[in-house]
Motif scaffolding. Structure first.
Motif, mmCIF file in Angstrom:
data_model
loop_
_atom_site.group_PDB
_atom_site.id
_atom_site.type_symbol
_atom_site.label_atom_id
_atom_site.label_comp_id
_atom_site.label_asym_id
_atom_site.label_seq_id
_atom_site.Cartn_x
_atom_site.Cartn_y
_atom_site.Cartn_z
ATOM 1 N N VAL A 52 0.851 -1.198 0.000
ATOM 2 C CA VAL A 52 0.000 0.000 0.000
ATOM 3 C C VAL A 52 0.890 1.251 0.000
ATOM 4 C CG1 VAL A 52 -1.710 1.303 1.329
ATOM 5 C CG2 VAL A 52 -1.928 -1.189 1.116
ATOM 6 N N ARG A 53 1.963 1.223 0.802
ATOM 7 C CA ARG A 53 2.877 2.390 0.855
ATOM 8 C C ARG A 53 3.547 2.633 -0.486
ATOM 9 N NH1 ARG A 53 5.306 0.674 5.766
ATOM 10 N NH2 ARG A 53 3.907 1.250 7.437
ATOM 11 N N LEU A 54 3.925 1.533 -1.155
ATOM 12 C CA LEU A 54 4.559 1.698 -2.472
ATOM 13 C C LEU A 54 3.567 2.264 -3.483
ATOM 14 C CD1 LEU A 54 6.731 -1.539 -2.865
ATOM 15 C CD2 LEU A 54 7.531 0.815 -2.692
ATOM 16 N N MET A 55 2.317 1.827 -3.392
ATOM 17 C CA MET A 55 1.288 2.373 -4.291
ATOM 18 C C MET A 55 1.119 3.879 -4.012
ATOM 19 S SD MET A 55 0.009 0.009 -6.385
ATOM 20 C CE MET A 55 -1.716 0.342 -6.800
ATOM 21 N N GLU A 56 1.205 4.244 -2.736
ATOM 22 C CA GLU A 56 1.110 5.677 -2.381
ATOM 23 C C GLU A 56 2.281 6.431 -3.003
ATOM 24 O OE1 GLU A 56 1.050 5.429 1.863
ATOM 25 O OE2 GLU A 56 -1.123 5.086 1.960
ATOM 26 N N GLU A 57 3.482 5.873 -2.825
ATOM 27 C CA GLU A 57 4.675 6.539 -3.356
ATOM 28 C C GLU A 57 4.601 6.673 -4.880
ATOM 29 O OE1 GLU A 57 8.272 5.204 -1.551
ATOM 30 O OE2 GLU A 57 9.521 6.345 -2.947
ATOM 31 N N ALA A 58 3.972 5.672 -5.509
ATOM 32 C CA ALA A 58 3.834 5.720 -6.969
ATOM 33 C C ALA A 58 2.694 6.642 -7.397
ATOM 34 C CB ALA A 58 3.616 4.307 -7.511
ATOM 35 N N GLY A 59 1.954 7.182 -6.416
ATOM 36 C CA GLY A 59 0.866 8.113 -6.720
ATOM 37 C C GLY A 59 -0.382 7.426 -7.263
ATOM 38 N N VAL A 60 -0.593 6.165 -6.893
ATOM 39 C CA VAL A 60 -1.723 5.411 -7.453
ATOM 40 C C VAL A 60 -2.577 4.769 -6.348
ATOM 41 C CG1 VAL A 60 -0.821 4.889 -9.755
ATOM 42 C CG2 VAL A 60 -0.147 3.471 -7.841
ATOM 43 N N ALA A 61 -2.652 5.409 -5.195
ATOM 44 C CA ALA A 61 -3.341 4.756 -4.074
ATOM 45 C C ALA A 61 -4.711 5.370 -3.769
ATOM 46 C CB ALA A 61 -2.455 4.813 -2.835
ATOM 47 N N GLU A 62 -5.127 6.306 -4.593
ATOM 48 C CA GLU A 62 -6.364 7.024 -4.251
ATOM 49 C C GLU A 62 -7.579 6.076 -4.231
ATOM 50 O OE1 GLU A 62 -9.865 9.309 -4.977
ATOM 51 O OE2 GLU A 62 -8.786 8.779 -6.816
ATOM 52 N N ARG A 63 -7.773 5.291 -5.305
ATOM 53 C CA ARG A 63 -8.937 4.392 -5.368
ATOM 54 C C ARG A 63 -8.806 3.258 -4.352
ATOM 55 N NH1 ARG A 63 -11.489 0.248 -8.988
ATOM 56 N NH2 ARG A 63 -9.484 -0.215 -9.943
ATOM 57 N N LEU A 64 -7.580 2.796 -4.182
ATOM 58 C CA LEU A 64 -7.331 1.706 -3.228
ATOM 59 C C LEU A 64 -7.776 2.110 -1.803
ATOM 60 C CD1 LEU A 64 -3.740 0.261 -3.281
ATOM 61 C CD2 LEU A 64 -4.532 1.417 -1.298
ATOM 62 N N HIS A 65 -7.499 3.370 -1.432
ATOM 63 C CA HIS A 65 -7.928 3.825 -0.106
ATOM 64 C C HIS A 65 -9.441 4.033 -0.053
ATOM 65 C CE1 HIS A 65 -4.187 3.923 1.948
ATOM 66 N NE2 HIS A 65 -3.616 4.716 1.076
ATOM 67 N N ARG A 66 -10.013 4.409 -1.181
ATOM 68 C CA ARG A 66 -11.460 4.662 -1.217
ATOM 69 C C ARG A 66 -12.252 3.362 -1.220
ATOM 70 N NH1 ARG A 66 -11.683 7.639 -5.818
ATOM 71 N NH2 ARG A 66 -12.617 5.943 -6.982
ATOM 72 N N GLU A 67 -11.780 2.372 -2.001
ATOM 73 C CA GLU A 67 -12.596 1.175 -2.218
ATOM 74 C C GLU A 67 -12.104 -0.075 -1.498
ATOM 75 O OE1 GLU A 67 -13.174 0.569 -6.429
ATOM 76 O OE2 GLU A 67 -13.813 2.647 -6.728
ATOM 77 N N GLY A 68 -10.849 -0.056 -1.017
ATOM 78 C CA GLY A 68 -10.306 -1.247 -0.341
ATOM 79 C C GLY A 68 -10.928 -1.407 1.045
ATOM 80 N N TYR A 69 -10.847 -2.620 1.562
ATOM 81 C CA TYR A 69 -11.419 -2.918 2.887
ATOM 82 C C TYR A 69 -10.287 -3.203 3.866
ATOM 83 C CZ TYR A 69 -15.860 -3.238 0.540
ATOM 84 O OH TYR A 69 -16.980 -2.940 -0.191
ATOM 85 N N VAL A 70 -10.247 -2.424 4.943
ATOM 86 C CA VAL A 70 -9.229 -2.642 5.970
ATOM 87 C C VAL A 70 -9.702 -3.792 6.851
ATOM 88 C CG1 VAL A 70 -8.084 -1.634 7.985
ATOM 89 C CG2 VAL A 70 -8.520 -0.227 5.952
ATOM 90 N N HIS A 71 -8.845 -4.812 7.011
ATOM 91 C CA HIS A 71 -9.175 -5.934 7.897
ATOM 92 C C HIS A 71 -8.190 -5.946 9.061
ATOM 93 C CE1 HIS A 71 -11.706 -8.727 5.107
ATOM 94 N NE2 HIS A 71 -12.061 -7.463 5.019
ATOM 95 N N ASP A 72 -8.725 -5.960 10.265
ATOM 96 C CA ASP A 72 -7.865 -5.951 11.455
ATOM 97 C C ASP A 72 -7.455 -7.354 11.896
ATOM 98 O OD1 ASP A 72 -7.914 -3.246 11.542
ATOM 99 O OD2 ASP A 72 -9.513 -3.102 13.029
#
Ligand code: RFL
Ligand code: PHB
Length: 389
Positions: free
Chosen positions: A53-73
């Protein structure tokens, strides 16, 4: 034509590396054997570690992933008609993200196209030349025409069946492999997931996994024979078998429906060493395969990409080759730990044809130890959410 980095393979490893390099102004071309639509039709991973996820952020492509992904604890482990919870957040402070590999790849292709970076699709006869010299180059054919690209470095991101690994001479290459006497039959269905966390199930009929892609899209797997074919399994037979492998209350809640994809994947553990030969660097499935139990494949590809990306930045920005020189050693140290976890977790949950009554008792004791011992749960959680890199 000269391009600093040639990336062979437009799967998640190649695309992520390409996007990260692009952000740092290091030009790379991606050569992909198939079409974009074909690559995006493959249903694969569903669980992302924070490192990816951090690498996707660094690559500037994490916007949809944060919006649509599901955080599992955490996750659920089922065995002997019962289920217990492993709390990643409590044990490690880190959750995982449920977001499909198809979506990761989609986001990376969209970003690549938006940035104008070059991707060549439907290339064939890709050949790597002079990887052990300072002047490597790659040749390929496309639409019947031959092409040549001279470069500084080649990233072999072309998966298990690619050409990059085969380019490394057998006198240099060592391969370690374990195959498993079963496969996973997976289906995707437009039904709500049976649970809000993943369920990994051990049962006397074999392994089962309840996963998901969204609130209305579920992904389920059952252990099957290697000789099975997806068409042998009707949807009704799949649902029936899945229910028999889950605790009764879970099976009762399971919502079934028509499958929209059905496929069988064999299970394999595989590592090639070294992961670098001269100016050729292997990343992801080109260098190693894990059985999918534990969801480590894509995530281990991501840690390779991070080590190579850092090494290339160090080389181009500081003129220092330390990062690329130590790439193979650094990547393999983490790869082998992911191999160990995936192998162990597979052994914990599957039925093996040659399992003796003693082996079964060991498996049951291992599950009980995980259920009852917090230190073991923490070790499990640290591996599942991803070891640091
Ligand atoms: P890929 O995805 O195989 O991409 C390689 C790309 O290279 C192209 N290619 C070539 N291009 C040019 N010239 C050639 N000669 C070429 N040969 C091949 C291919 O067309 C392709 O586009 O490798 P990459 O990028 O290293 O990514 C690896 C991941 O795809 C893989 O590790 C994961 O899918 C594994 N995996 C999982 N990993 C996870 O981290 N979490 C999961 O939950 C998870 N679940 C899974 C999985 C794999 C599965 N299957 C089907 C094997 C579940 C399943 C069922
Ligand atoms: C998936 O959702 O496809 C998936 C999840 C977890 C695994 C393997 C596959 O361990």
């Amino acid at each position: 034509m000269h391009i600093p980095v040639v990336i062979i393979g437009g799967g998640p490893s190649g695309l992520l590396l390409g996007q990260l390099l692009h952000k740092r102004g290091i030009e790379a071309v991606v050569l992909e054997r198939k079409t974009r639509d074909y690559v995006l039709s493959r249903i694969r991973a569903g669980v992302l570690e924070t490192g990816l996820v951090r690498l996707m952020e660094e690559a500037g492509v994490a916007e949809r992933l944060h919006r649509e992904g599901y955080v599992h604890d955490g996750t659920q482990i089922a065995a002997n008609g019962e289920m217990f919870h492993i709390d990643f957040k409590k044990l490690t402070g880190t959750p995982i993200l449920v977001y499909g590999q198809t979506e990761v790849t989609h986001d990376l292709y969209d970003a690549r196209e938006a940035s104008g970076a070059r991707t060549e699709f439907e290339v064939d006869h890709v050949e790597i030349h002079g990887a052990d010299t300072d002047k490597p180059y790659v040749t390929y054919r496309q639409n019947g025409n031959g092409h040549r690209i001279d470069c500084d470095f080649i990233a072999g991101c072309d998966g298990f069946h690619g050409v990059s690994r085969q380019t490394i001479p057998l006198s240099v290459r060592r391969e370690y492999e374990k195959t498993y006497p079963f496969g996973w039959l997976g289906i995707l269905s437009r039904t709500p997931p049976v649970h809000d966390e993943l369920i990994y199930a051990n049962s006397e009929r074999g392994f089962a996994l309840c996963s998901m892609r969204s609130a209305s899209l579920s992904r389920y797997y059952i252990q099957c024979a290697l000789s099975d074919h997806p068409e042998d399994w009707t949807d009704a037979a799949f649902w029936d078998e899945l229910k028999r492998r889950l605790p009764a209350d879970v099976a009762e809640r399971l919502v079934t429906g028509p499958s929209i994809e059905k496929s069988i994947a064999p299970l394999r553990s595989f590592v090639t060493e070294p992961m670098r030969w001269g100016r050729l660097f292997l990343c992801g499935d080109a260098a190693h395969i894990v059985p999918p139990t534990g969801a480590k494949g894509l995530n281990t590809a991501a840690s390779d990409v991070q080590y190579l990306y850092q090494g290339l930045c160090q080389f181009y920005e500081e003129g220092d080759s330390e990062g690329i020189d130590r790439y193979s050693e650094r990547a393999l140290l983490r790869v082998w730990k992911a191999e160990r976890f995936s192998w162990w977790f597979s052994g914990l949950l599957h039925r093996y044809p040659d399992q003796s009554p003693f082996d079964l008792k060991m498996q049951q004791a291992d599950i009980a130890f995980l259920r009852d011992n917090e230190a073991q749960q923490r070790a499990f959680a640290e591996n599942y959410v991803g070891l640091p890199y």
